[in-house]
Design a protein around this motif. Structure first.
Motif, PDB file in Angstrom:
ATOM      1  N   TYR A 170      -5.105   2.768  -9.159  1.00 53.01           N
ATOM      2  CA  TYR A 170      -3.805   2.407  -9.732  1.00 53.01           C
ATOM      3  C   TYR A 170      -3.348   1.022  -9.311  1.00 53.01           C
ATOM      4  O   TYR A 170      -2.343   0.523  -9.804  1.00 53.01           O
ATOM      5  CB  TYR A 170      -2.730   3.450  -9.395  1.00 53.01           C
ATOM      6  N   HIS A 171      -4.074   0.346  -8.412  1.00 54.73           N
ATOM      7  CA  HIS A 171      -3.795  -1.063  -8.095  1.00 54.73           C
ATOM      8  C   HIS A 171      -4.580  -1.987  -9.017  1.00 54.73           C
ATOM      9  O   HIS A 171      -4.166  -3.121  -9.256  1.00 54.73           O
ATOM     10  CB  HIS A 171      -4.201  -1.410  -6.664  1.00 54.73           C
ATOM     11  N   SER A 172      -5.717  -1.514  -9.461  1.00 57.52           N
ATOM     12  CA  SER A 172      -6.613  -2.392 -10.219  1.00 57.52           C
ATOM     13  C   SER A 172      -6.855  -1.911 -11.652  1.00 57.52           C
ATOM     14  O   SER A 172      -7.739  -2.426 -12.325  1.00 57.52           O
ATOM     15  CB  SER A 172      -7.954  -2.521  -9.475  1.00 57.52           C
ATOM     16  N   ASP A 195       0.857  -1.187   0.000  1.00 62.65           N
ATOM     17  CA  ASP A 195       0.000   0.000   0.000  1.00 62.65           C
ATOM     18  C   ASP A 195       0.891   1.233   0.000  1.00 62.65           C
ATOM     19  O   ASP A 195       2.104   1.124   0.139  1.00 62.65           O
ATOM     20  CB  ASP A 195      -0.920  -0.003   1.218  1.00 62.65           C
ATOM     21  N   THR A 205      -2.028  -1.947 -14.764  1.00 64.50           N
ATOM     22  CA  THR A 205      -1.442  -2.615 -13.597  1.00 64.50           C
ATOM     23  C   THR A 205      -1.754  -4.106 -13.628  1.00 64.50           C
ATOM     24  O   THR A 205      -0.885  -4.930 -13.345  1.00 64.50           O
ATOM     25  CB  THR A 205      -1.935  -1.961 -12.294  1.00 64.50           C
ATOM     26  N   SER A 259       1.122   8.919  -6.298  1.00 68.78           N
ATOM     27  CA  SER A 259       0.864   7.528  -6.667  1.00 68.78           C
ATOM     28  C   SER A 259       0.004   7.495  -7.923  1.00 68.78           C
ATOM     29  O   SER A 259      -0.990   8.201  -8.020  1.00 68.78           O
ATOM     30  CB  SER A 259       0.123   6.808  -5.539  1.00 68.78           C
ATOM     31  N   VAL A 266      -2.169 -12.033  -7.089  1.00 73.51           N
ATOM     32  CA  VAL A 266      -2.748 -10.863  -6.422  1.00 73.51           C
ATOM     33  C   VAL A 266      -4.074 -11.218  -5.754  1.00 73.51           C
ATOM     34  O   VAL A 266      -4.864 -11.991  -6.288  1.00 73.51           O
ATOM     35  CB  VAL A 266      -2.978  -9.724  -7.442  1.00 73.51           C
ATOM     36  N   MET A 317       3.367   2.790  -9.579  1.00 74.66           N
ATOM     37  CA  MET A 317       3.182   1.430  -9.085  1.00 74.66           C
ATOM     38  C   MET A 317       3.915   0.427  -9.979  1.00 74.66           C
ATOM     39  O   MET A 317       4.463  -0.558  -9.497  1.00 74.66           O
ATOM     40  CB  MET A 317       1.690   1.089  -8.980  1.00 74.66           C
ATOM     41  N   SER A 354      -0.497   4.710 -11.769  1.00 74.18           N
ATOM     42  CA  SER A 354      -0.165   3.415 -12.359  1.00 74.18           C
ATOM     43  C   SER A 354       1.303   3.317 -12.743  1.00 74.18           C
ATOM     44  O   SER A 354       1.926   2.268 -12.567  1.00 74.18           O
ATOM     45  CB  SER A 354      -1.039   3.150 -13.589  1.00 74.18           C
ATOM     46  N   LEU A 389      -3.609  -6.213  -2.084  1.00 77.24           N
ATOM     47  CA  LEU A 389      -3.765  -4.797  -2.383  1.00 77.24           C
ATOM     48  C   LEU A 389      -5.187  -4.349  -2.094  1.00 77.24           C
ATOM     49  O   LEU A 389      -6.121  -5.148  -2.184  1.00 77.24           O
ATOM     50  CB  LEU A 389      -3.492  -4.540  -3.874  1.00 77.24           C
ATOM     51  N   TYR A 421      -7.185  -8.877  -3.921  1.00 80.17           N
ATOM     52  CA  TYR A 421      -7.699  -7.549  -3.579  1.00 80.17           C
ATOM     53  C   TYR A 421      -8.541  -7.644  -2.317  1.00 80.17           C
ATOM     54  O   TYR A 421      -9.332  -8.575  -2.159  1.00 80.17           O
ATOM     55  CB  TYR A 421      -8.533  -6.973  -4.732  1.00 80.17           C
TER      56      TYR A 421
END
Length: 187
Positions: free
Chosen positions: A135-137, A46, A141, A99, A152, A104, A101, A130, A154
Motif C-alpha cells: 500500500y506504499h508502492s 510507517d 498510492t 492499513s 518519495v 494511506m 491504499s 517509506l 523507498y
C-alpha cells in the motif's frame, strides 16, 4: 539424488536473493546519505497495528503443557500511522482500520495539509521515506504522491534499522503497551 538437487537449487536461490537484497540496501543507503549531505529532511512514514498488549512469542513451560501464550487482545484493533522526520518532528494518526491504499491516501492527504500549513515550501527540502509495503508502492498510492507533489524514497529490503518509525514502534510495544515488560520481538 532429486532432493539434494532441489536443496542445492533452493540454496542458490536464497543466496541470490540475499545478495540482491544486500545490493539494494547499499544503494538505498547511498541515496539516503546523499540526501542528508544535501541538507534534506527525511520524513519516515510507517504503520503498525496494536491488536494486543502482550507481545510475547514464547514462554517457559512445564513438561506436558502447552507453549502458547494467552493474548490480551485489544478490540477493535488499532492502526498507528506515524511520521518522524530527521529534525525530530512527529506526525501521528490512530485509527480503527487495517492499513491499505485507501487508509494511506487519507493519511497522506492529511499529512500534506499539515506540512503545507507548517511550511508551504517543504517539498523543496523534504523527502518522504517509506518501506516497500504494497500500500506504499501501489499504483494508486504512487498516483497520489504524484498528484500531491510528494517526493518519495523507498527503503532497501529489510532496512528496519534505518527507519525511526520501526525503532519507535518496537520501543512503544516493549514498554508502553506491555505492562509486564516481557521481552518482545520484531513481529
Amino acid at each position: 539424488d532429486h532432493r539434494d538437487l532441489h536443496l542445492s537449487i533452493r540454496r542458490q536461490r536464497q543466496m541470490c536473493i540475499r545478495d540482491r537484497n544486500l545490493v539494494l540496501r547499499q544503494q538505498f543507503a547511498r541515496v539516503l546519505i546523499d540526501l542528508l549531505m544535501q541538507g534534506k529532511t527525511i520524513l519516515n512514514v510507517d504503520e503498525t497495528w496494536l491488536g494486543m498488549t502482550d507481545f510475547r512469542r514464547r514462554k517457559w513451560r512445564a513438561p506436558g503443557s502447552t507453549n502458547s501464550v494467552a493474548k490480551l487482545e485489544t478490540r477493535p484493533r488499532i492502526t498507528m500511522i506515524m511520521g518522524i522526520d530527521s529534525n525530530g518532528s512527529v506526525y501521528l494518526s490512530l485509527l480503527q482500520s487495517n492499513s491499505n491504499s485507501q487508509v494511506m491516501d487519507i493519511f497522506f492527504r492529511a499529512l500534506v495539509k499539515q506540512l503545507d500549513k507548517e511550511r508551504p515550501d517543504w517539498r523543496n527540502d523534504t523527502v518522504i521515506m517509506l518501506d516497500n509495503a504494497r500500500y506504499h508502492s501501489s499504483k494508486p498510492t504512487k498516483r497520489l504522491f504524484e498528484a500531491l507533489g510528494i517526493p518519495v524514497l523507498y527503503t532497501g529490503p529489510h532496512s528496519y534499522v534505518t527507519s525511526p518509525c520501526e525503532l519507535w514502534f518496537a520501543a512503544f510495544k516493549s514498554r508502553d503497551v506491555n505492562p509486564r515488560r516481557v521481552p518482545t520481538g520484531k513481529r
